[in-house]
Design a protein around this motif. Sequence first.
Motif: not given
Length: 171
Positions: A121-133
């Motif tokens: 969950a950390y890996g998803i929560a950390f990277n997904l917002p940055l991908i969206l940006i």
Amino acid sequence: MIILFNILAWLSIHLFTAYGCSLLKEGTLLRLTSVFKPRGFEGDGWFRIMAVRKWKSVFPDAGAWFRNGISKKDIGLKRTSGRRRFLAELNRAELCHWLQLIPSPFFILFGGGTIGWWMGAYGIAFNLPLILIQRYNRMRLLGIMRSDEPVMHSSLGVVHLKHKDRGSPPP
């Protein structure tokens, strides 16, 4: 002990992936633009619903953390060369975060119960917002590059379009 191992594994994944992506040349990154091009569902409404513009500035710009990197606000978006460099850096950042996201399911599958789920969950929560940006910024930048609209900068180096029908962008 397993928590420490997982933390060190994520730290290694982040650092090695970021370093590896920092070694990619601008030409290689620009060729990736067609891979990362905006998709039909990502129109302005999608990013408005996600409120990306409101929260994207809370994330640091890690562009200058490596030897060949550059801070996005130092690129110079008023010049065509600066816009091309910014596009390459968006591609670099998105590639890096997709690569960092890939191990998340492995932490869930092999990480050991609850700890594995938390690490995944950390890996998803950390990277997904940055991908969206990165995707949000790319969509805006490609709009600027296609239409040659004036580019304005905030103190954070964020790109804002000056739309004729909406007046000037926010300060």
